[in-house]
Enzyme design. Sequence first.
Site, PDB file in Angstrom:
ATOM      1  N   ARG A 136       0.849  -1.214   0.000  1.00  0.00           N
ATOM      2  CA  ARG A 136       0.000   0.000   0.000  1.00  0.00           C
ATOM      3  C   ARG A 136       0.877   1.255   0.000  1.00  0.00           C
ATOM      4  O   ARG A 136       0.522   2.276  -0.563  1.00  0.00           O
ATOM      5  CB  ARG A 136      -0.975   0.004   1.175  1.00  0.00           C
ATOM      6  CG  ARG A 136      -1.832   1.257   1.242  1.00  0.00           C
ATOM      7  CD  ARG A 136      -3.170   1.056   1.947  1.00  0.00           C
ATOM      8  NE  ARG A 136      -3.087   0.298   3.178  1.00  0.00           N
ATOM      9  CZ  ARG A 136      -2.520   0.730   4.310  1.00  0.00           C
ATOM     10  NH1 ARG A 136      -1.989   1.930   4.371  1.00  0.00           N
ATOM     11  NH2 ARG A 136      -2.490  -0.038   5.373  1.00  0.00           N
ATOM     12  N   LYS A 162      -8.404   5.773 -19.467  1.00  0.00           N
ATOM     13  CA  LYS A 162      -8.694   6.248 -20.820  1.00  0.00           C
ATOM     14  C   LYS A 162      -7.455   6.104 -21.711  1.00  0.00           C
ATOM     15  O   LYS A 162      -6.994   5.010 -21.922  1.00  0.00           O
ATOM     16  CB  LYS A 162      -9.205   7.684 -20.748  1.00  0.00           C
ATOM     17  CG  LYS A 162     -10.243   7.926 -19.633  1.00  0.00           C
ATOM     18  CD  LYS A 162     -11.518   7.120 -19.809  1.00  0.00           C
ATOM     19  CE  LYS A 162     -12.402   7.107 -18.562  1.00  0.00           C
ATOM     20  NZ  LYS A 162     -12.773   8.419 -18.057  1.00  0.00           N
TER      21      LYS A 162
END
Length: 384
Positions: free
Chosen positions: A54, A204
Site C-alpha cells: 500500500r 482512458k
Amino acid sequence: MPHKTNNQHAATVAAQALGWVDETTRSVTPPLYPSTTFERNTDLSYHDGRCYTRADNPTYDQACAVLNALEGGADSRLFASGMAAAVCVLQALQPGDHVVAPKVMYWALRAFMQDIGVRSGLTFDFVDNGDADAWAKHMQPGKTKLIWLETPANPDWQITDIAAVAKAAHAIGAIVAVDNTVATPLITRPIEFGADIVMHSATKYLNGHSDVLAGTLTCAKKDAFWAQVCKQHKGGGAVLGVFETWLLLRGMRTLSVRVERASSNAMAIARHFETHAEIEQVQYPGLESHIGHDIAKKQMQGGFGGMLSLRVKGGTERAVAFHNACKLFKRATSLGGVESLIEHRASVEGPTSPVPGDLLRMSVGIEHIDDLIDDIETALNQTK
Ligand SMILES: *Cc1c(COP(=O)(O)O)cnc(C)c1O
C-alpha cells in the site's frame, strides 16, 4: 517544439518505457512483483526501503518514471481510478478552503465536489471554462486554495488557458491542478504552462484498451502539498493493483500511435460533418469554428485529441435514434480506447445536466477513417 525529455521525444519515451531492462534477467518487459510484503533486515531496516505494497511496490517504479518523463513532472502516484486520484487532491485541502472548478467538466467529479466536497467543508465556485476573466474573478485571496481545470473539457471540449489561470492562481498562492485525461501528455503538458499537479484517468488514453481502471497524479515539484497528497495516497489506500500497473505500462508504450491516429480520425470526422445538412454543430477544438480554437492552437500540439461532440438536427429524439443506428460506434460510456464509442450524455447525466439533448459525445478510435465516416453517414441517413 516537440515535447522532449532527456532529449527524447515523448513517442520514444513511451515506446521504450524509458528503455529499462531488468537487471537480473535482462528481460525487456518488466517483471511483476505481486508480493504485498517485504522481509525486514535484522537491523530493522528494509532491503530497498519497501515494507508493504500500500505504501510502495517495485512494480510502480517504471510506470511512475514514464509518467514523470511524459508530463515533465517531479513525482507521480498511481491510484485505483481517476476519481480516486482527483479526490485525493481535494482531500489534501482543509475544511473552509475554496475551490474554483469548471461548470462543464467530467460529470461524476463535479457531482462529487457538490455533494461530498461540500460535506467535507470545502466551498466551490463553478465557472465557464472558456471565460478567461471568470477564473481570476472567482479567486479569493487567502481563501482560494485550488483551481481545478479540465481542458479540453467534457463534453463540449471547451479550452482553458492554463498559463493565464496559473499566473492568476499563483499570484494568490493557490494551486492549479489539471485533468489532462483528454489531451494526454502527447498533446498538452500542463506543467509547462504552470500547472502544479496533473491528473489522469489512466483508464482512458494512457492505458488505451478499455481494460484497466486507473488514475494518476504527477506533481511539478515535491512541495508540502504534494507530501500531503502522498500521505493520503498511502493512508487512504486507493492504490493501483500491481497487475493493473503492469497492464498500464504496457498500454502506455503505444500511447503515441494511438493518440496520433485517434486525433487524425477525429479531425477528419469534424471536418467532414462540420457543414453537413443533418448536423447542427460539431464541437471539436481543432476546428476554427470552435470557441477555444485559438488557445487550443497555443496549448495543444500534434493534434487536438480524439474526443468530439456532434449536435444533430432534430433534437433529443433524433439524437437517440441516430446513436442507436450507429454500428461501429458502440453505445458505451468512457473514452480513450482503440474502439470508437458514442454516448448520449444528457440522459447519462440526468435532469441537472447542462448538456443539450441533441449532443452525442464521441470517443474516436483508431479504426479506418472511411469506415467511421460511413457509419455516421449511414446512421444520419437512416434517421432523417
Ligand atoms: C473517466 C474520467 C475521469 C474519472 O476517471 P475514472 O478512472 O473513471 O475514475 C475523470 N476525468 C475525466 C476527463 C475522465 O474522462
